[in-house]
Design a protein around this motif. Structure first.
Motif, short mmCIF file in Angstrom:
data_model
loop_
_atom_site.label_atom_id
_atom_site.label_comp_id
_atom_site.label_asym_id
_atom_site.label_seq_id
_atom_site.Cartn_x
_atom_site.Cartn_y
_atom_site.Cartn_z
N ASP A 180 38.29 37.70 36.93
CA ASP A 180 38.23 37.65 35.24
C ASP A 180 38.21 38.91 34.33
O ASP A 180 38.07 38.80 33.45
CB ASP A 180 38.26 36.57 34.71
CG ASP A 180 38.04 35.06 35.34
OD1 ASP A 180 39.83 34.88 35.56
OD2 ASP A 180 37.52 34.06 35.83
N LYS A 181 37.97 39.79 35.84
CA LYS A 181 37.59 40.86 34.52
C LYS A 181 38.70 42.45 35.28
O LYS A 181 39.08 42.23 36.00
CB LYS A 181 36.25 41.33 34.55
CG LYS A 181 35.46 41.00 34.15
CD LYS A 181 33.85 41.59 34.46
CE LYS A 181 32.50 40.78 33.90
NZ LYS A 181 31.27 40.71 34.85
N PRO A 182 39.20 42.76 34.26
CA PRO A 182 39.90 43.97 34.26
C PRO A 182 39.21 45.47 35.34
O PRO A 182 37.44 44.93 35.45
CB PRO A 182 40.00 45.17 33.36
CG PRO A 182 39.14 44.76 32.03
CD PRO A 182 38.61 42.95 32.70
N PRO A 183 39.78 46.36 36.16
CA PRO A 183 39.10 47.83 37.02
C PRO A 183 38.16 48.07 36.03
O PRO A 183 38.11 48.17 35.16
CB PRO A 183 39.82 47.99 38.06
CG PRO A 183 41.44 48.24 37.04
CD PRO A 183 40.80 46.57 36.14
N VAL A 184 36.77 48.92 36.78
CA VAL A 184 36.15 49.87 36.12
C VAL A 184 36.78 50.86 35.78
O VAL A 184 36.35 50.79 34.24
CB VAL A 184 35.35 50.16 36.67
CG1 VAL A 184 33.77 51.13 36.24
CG2 VAL A 184 34.04 48.75 36.65
N ASP A 185 37.93 51.36 36.28
CA ASP A 185 38.80 52.19 35.97
C ASP A 185 40.02 52.48 34.77
O ASP A 185 40.15 53.16 34.31
CB ASP A 185 39.19 53.02 36.88
CG ASP A 185 40.44 53.15 37.58
OD1 ASP A 185 40.68 51.48 37.27
OD2 ASP A 185 40.56 53.12 38.14
#
Length: 447
Positions: A180-185
């Motif tokens: 449920d989170k976008p990638p760190v980059d």
């Protein structure tokens, strides 16, 4: 902070201030944007993206800065040479081959280090039989470093350095989305998307833009895929894509008049040239393929680590890496574009440390209509400063003095601020954002 815009060695912002008595950064930025807008309307326009474009740091909760993109070559080299895993190899290189990795030649550039090792390997293998050469990969896996022959040790170091570069450029730890989170980059992806989105607003009647890059990473491809932008990168095919430089002569067009053979090149279309290769290119055999370079879709380190030849420069081939395909074909395309009349080349994140590229750029100055726009900071020691010293009005240098007391400051010539503040901010960007949001909302409704 002091923003500058040099034409030759004259800072045109200073002369503007003397005339108007204005000293605001907003006025300076407006003048730079206006000049850049005119450059975007030039018939033949190319961009050269260097390693600085894929470096992106975010401030952590502890007040420190974390690299979520790909480090530039100098810190990457420093980390590799200083790692515990490289300690034994580092000592052997110094004691046996008199190679000081911490010296001026290699300390800031892994590519130069790899190139030297490939030359050594080529020399050492000339003293071996074919059976002994074929045994090298097996020996590297089964024996400790101390038990390897000199040739095997060189090959072992090459493999270790190559895999280190692969891991860094794939950036898998930061590129994988969490639950449920976008990638760190994601901020870096958004920056690349903004860059290509803004370039789409260029006059559609002009030839399509050429994007050259020395980067091995896939941020340009990922950004354009997410935006639905079509691009030619030198590969043709469907399930299996193989390199074919002839594709750079083609364009994606739509039929305008069904009653006639009238075509128009589509607006959302770029040419992408990865002149140092890419992490998802490998050497592979294909049926009836004149070029044996294959593009891998969705590459992972697990997929690539066992490949004998990854097409990142410099790569060991049966002939000189800088002359062999695909590099020779890509450099030829670069030279061909630079030699066009009324051509502008814009460099971003490029330090002018590659002699092959520099030579082609310098040759282009024999054409009176050629212009070079450097997004960077000139100093007395670096190559950009030497370019400014030429006092050629065809060389523009745009950026901002980087204050030494603020190591976390992002100057104007960094990719982030260049995209956000120098590239013209046109209304089409807002429209694209609304379209993206609408599409995402529709997807949510269909779940």
């Amino acid at each position: 902070m002091e923003i500058f815009f040099y034409k030759g060695n004259e800072n045109v912002l200073e002369s503007k201030k003397e005339q108007t008595s204005e000293k605001s950064n907003e006025t300076d930025l407006k003048k730079i944007q206006d000049s850049f807008l005119k450059a975007l309307d030039n018939k033949n326009l190319s961009f050269l993206l260097g390693s600085g474009c894929s470096s992106f740091k975010l401030e952590t909760t502890e007040g420190k800065f974390k690299e979520i993109g790909i480090p530039v070559m100098a810190p990457m080299a420093s980390e590799f040479y200083g790692s515990k895993e490289f300690k034994e190899e580092k000592e052997w290189l110094k004691s046996t081959l008199s190679i000081e990795v911490d010296g001026d030649i290699f300390s800031k550039n892994l590519e130069v280090f790899l190139s030297t090792l490939h030359s050594l390997s080529f020399y050492l293998q000339k003293t071996l039989s074919e059976e002994e050469i074929d045994q090298i990969p097996l020996s590297i896996q089964e024996k400790s470093f101390a038990d390897l022959t000199n040739c095997e040790k060189v090959e072992s170091i090459i493999l270790k350095a190559r895999n280190y570069l692969l891991q860094k450029c794939l950036n898998e730890d930061n590129a994988k989305p969490e639950k449920d989170k976008p990638p760190v980059d994601q901020p870096l992806i958004e920056l690349y998307k903004q860059f290509y989105r803004k370039l789409l607003t260029r006059n559609p009647t002009l030839p399509r833009l050429n994007i050259f890059t020395t980067n091995y990473d896939l941020y340009s491809e990922r950004a354009m895929d997410l935006l639905g932008i079509h691009y030619v990168n030198g590969f043709t095919g469907g399930i299996s894509k193989f390199f074919n430089p002839a594709i750079f002569n083609y364009a994606l067009a739509e039929k305008m008049d069904l009653s006639q053979s009238k075509w128009s090149v589509i607006d959302n279309f770029f040419y992408l040239y990865k002149i140092h290769g890419s992490v998802n290119w490998i050497q592979a055999e294909g049926e009836n393929k004149l070029f044996n370079v294959k593009e891998i879709q969705e590459p992972t380190f697990e997929d690539l680590e066992d490949e004998s030849t990854i097409m990142i420069h410099p790569t060991p081939l049966k002939y000189n890496a800088s002359l062999g395909s695909p590099y020779s074909d890509l450099f030829r395309e670069f030279q061909k574009k630079l030699m066009q009349n009324n051509n502008i080349l814009v460099t971003i994140g490029y330090s002018f440390s590659d002699e092959h590229i520099n030579n082609l750029i310098f040759q282009a100055f024999t054409i009176p209509s050629f212009r070079l726009i450097v997004i960077g900071e000139p100093t007395e020691k670096n190559a950009i400063g030497k370019l400014m010293a030429l006092n050629d009005s065809r060389i523009w240098i745009i950026g901002e003095k980087w204050p030494e007391e603020k190591s976390d400051y992002v100057p104007l010539h960094f990719f982030k601020r260049f995209v956000e503040q120098v590239l013209p901010d046109l209304t089409a960007e807002d429209l694209d954002k609304k379209m993206e949001k609408t599409i995402q909302n529709l997807k949510d409704l269909l779940k």
